[in-house]
Scaffold this active site. Structure first.
Site, PDB file in Angstrom:
ATOM      1  N   THR A   1       0.830  -1.230   0.000  1.00  0.00           N
ATOM      2  CA  THR A   1       0.000   0.000   0.000  1.00  0.00           C
ATOM      3  C   THR A   1       0.854   1.264   0.000  1.00  0.00           C
ATOM      4  O   THR A   1       0.354   2.348  -0.266  1.00  0.00           O
ATOM      5  CB  THR A   1      -0.897   0.034   1.245  1.00  0.00           C
ATOM      6  OG1 THR A   1      -0.037   0.124   2.401  1.00  0.00           O
ATOM      7  CG2 THR A   1      -1.763  -1.210   1.357  1.00  0.00           C
TER       8      THR A   1
ATOM      9  N   ASP B   1      17.956  -1.337   4.811  1.00  0.00           N
ATOM     10  CA  ASP B   1      18.639  -2.585   4.451  1.00  0.00           C
ATOM     11  C   ASP B   1      20.129  -2.337   4.218  1.00  0.00           C
ATOM     12  O   ASP B   1      20.975  -3.156   4.597  1.00  0.00           O
ATOM     13  CB  ASP B   1      18.031  -3.181   3.173  1.00  0.00           C
ATOM     14  CG  ASP B   1      16.632  -3.744   3.402  1.00  0.00           C
ATOM     15  OD1 ASP B   1      16.160  -3.731   4.556  1.00  0.00           O
ATOM     16  OD2 ASP B   1      16.010  -4.189   2.423  1.00  0.00           O
TER      17      ASP B   1
HETATM   18  O1  LIG Z   1       8.351   8.350   2.140  1.00  0.00           O
HETATM   19  P1  LIG Z   1       7.900   6.941   2.315  1.00  0.00           P
HETATM   20  O2  LIG Z   1       7.210   6.400   1.085  1.00  0.00           O
HETATM   21  O3  LIG Z   1       7.084   6.748   3.554  1.00  0.00           O
HETATM   22  O4  LIG Z   1       9.202   6.023   2.422  1.00  0.00           O
HETATM   23  C1  LIG Z   1      10.302   6.401   3.172  1.00  0.00           C
HETATM   24  C2  LIG Z   1      10.475   5.498   4.361  1.00  0.00           C
HETATM   25  O5  LIG Z   1      10.924   4.199   3.930  1.00  0.00           O
HETATM   26  C3  LIG Z   1      12.120   3.859   4.621  1.00  0.00           C
HETATM   27  O6  LIG Z   1      11.865   3.162   5.793  1.00  0.00           O
HETATM   28  P2  LIG Z   1      11.339   1.652   5.772  1.00  0.00           P
HETATM   29  O7  LIG Z   1       9.843   1.639   5.750  1.00  0.00           O
HETATM   30  O8  LIG Z   1      12.024   0.906   4.672  1.00  0.00           O
HETATM   31  O9  LIG Z   1      11.782   1.094   7.175  1.00  0.00           O
HETATM   32  P3  LIG Z   1      13.285   0.747   7.665  1.00  0.00           P
HETATM   33  O10 LIG Z   1      13.931   2.053   8.004  1.00  0.00           O
HETATM   34  O11 LIG Z   1      13.081  -0.118   8.846  1.00  0.00           O
HETATM   35  O12 LIG Z   1      14.003   0.043   6.556  1.00  0.00           O
HETATM   36  C4  LIG Z   1      12.735   5.204   4.901  1.00  0.00           C
HETATM   37  O13 LIG Z   1      13.731   5.159   5.886  1.00  0.00           O
HETATM   38  C5  LIG Z   1      11.551   6.055   5.265  1.00  0.00           C
HETATM   39  O14 LIG Z   1      11.176   5.968   6.626  1.00  0.00           O
HETATM   40 MG   LIG Z   2      13.681   0.010   4.759  1.00  0.00          MG
END
Ligand SMILES: O=P(O)(O)OC[C@H]1O[C@H](OP(=O)(O)OP(=O)(O)O)[C@H](O)[C@@H]1O
Ligand SMILES: [Mg+2]
Ligand SMILES: O=c1cc[nH]c(=O)[nH]1
Length: 213
Positions: free
Chosen positions: A107, A206
């Site tokens: 999503t 990652d």
């Molecule tokens: O602007 P958005 O579309 O919301 O995406 C950006 C988000 O995605 C990544 O985190 P992720 O969800 O991969 O979590 P992680 O840091 O645990 O890898 C990144 O660090 C942001 O928080």
């Molecule tokens: Mg991430």
């Protein structure tokens, strides 16, 4: 919302190595740390200070120190954690709050799994750390939490941002009516069909900490 994009050859150099798929975690972490120092220099340009009287070896004088209440730094877990030590090195007396978020890769909406913030943030300068601003859902969600705790002075530090995410984030914070600054090292071209920043650097969490399935 005020947007500041760093325009500096050293930043561009470090970002290039960060983006490179051949850059392994130890170097990636070191580059994030170095880049945060440069971002933080710009992001803290208006950090509040108060006068302090000191005496040098030859004369009394009045200098400045960080004002009370101290700023609060909020890394968005996981990837924002990679920016924390670079930030607190520059602002050592800042306090730290935590927000844990992960984006649902179907999503593209963020899910919040952790939150540890002071109840009342009124009058506090807040600095939010997240390397990636893609759709803007995660950063926007975090700033909403801060606004619910009455924060009204928020500066966000990101390494890479997509134009679509910046626009969504701008609309959100303008609606919340809080003073917001977004400092980014670079604005990339666009998002791809999976919500990844192009050219970007892949999944920042990652690359910092390893792949979690
Ligand atoms: O602007 P958005 O579309 O919301 O995406 C950006 C988000 O995605 C990544 O985190 P992720 O969800 O991969 O979590 P992680 O840091 O645990 O890898 C990144 O660090 C942001 O928080
Ligand atoms: Mg991430
Ligand atoms: O490009 C992207 C988009 C979301 N999250 C990341 O870590 N990278």
């Amino acid at each position: 919302m005020e947007l500041k994009v760093l325009d500096h050859p050293l930043v561009a150099h470090k970002l290039t190595h960060l983006r490179d798929e051949n850059t392994k975690s130890p170097t990636f972490r070191a580059l994030v740390d170095e880049l945060v120092t440069l971002l933080a220099y710009e992001a803290t340009r208006h950090v509040r200070v108060q006068p302090v009287e000191i005496t040098t070896p030859v004369a009394p004088t009045v200098g400045v120190e960080l004002a009370d209440p101290k700023p609060i730094v909020v890394p968005i877990l996981r990837a924002g954690l990679g920016m924390l030590s670079g930030m607190t090195r520059l602002v050592p007396t800042a306090e730290v709050g935590f927000v844990g978020m992960v984006r649902d890769e179907e999503t593209l909406e963020p899910f919040t799994y952790a939150e540890r913030l002071p109840r009342d943030l009124s009058g506090r300068q807040c600095f939010v750390l997240d390397p990636m601003l893609a759709t803007g859902g995660s950063l926007g969600g975090c700033v909403k939490f801060l606004a619910e705790r009455r924060a009204n002075d928020v500066t966000c530090l990101c390494l890479l941002a997509a134009p679509e995410g910046i626009e969504r984030f701008r609309q959100l914070v303008d609606g919340l009516k809080i003073e917001t600054t977004l400092v980014v090292a670079a604005v990339d071209e666009r998002l791809n069909e999976h919500g990844y920043i192009i050219p970007g650097l892949g999944d920042a969490g990652d690359r910092l900490y390893g792949v979690i399935d």
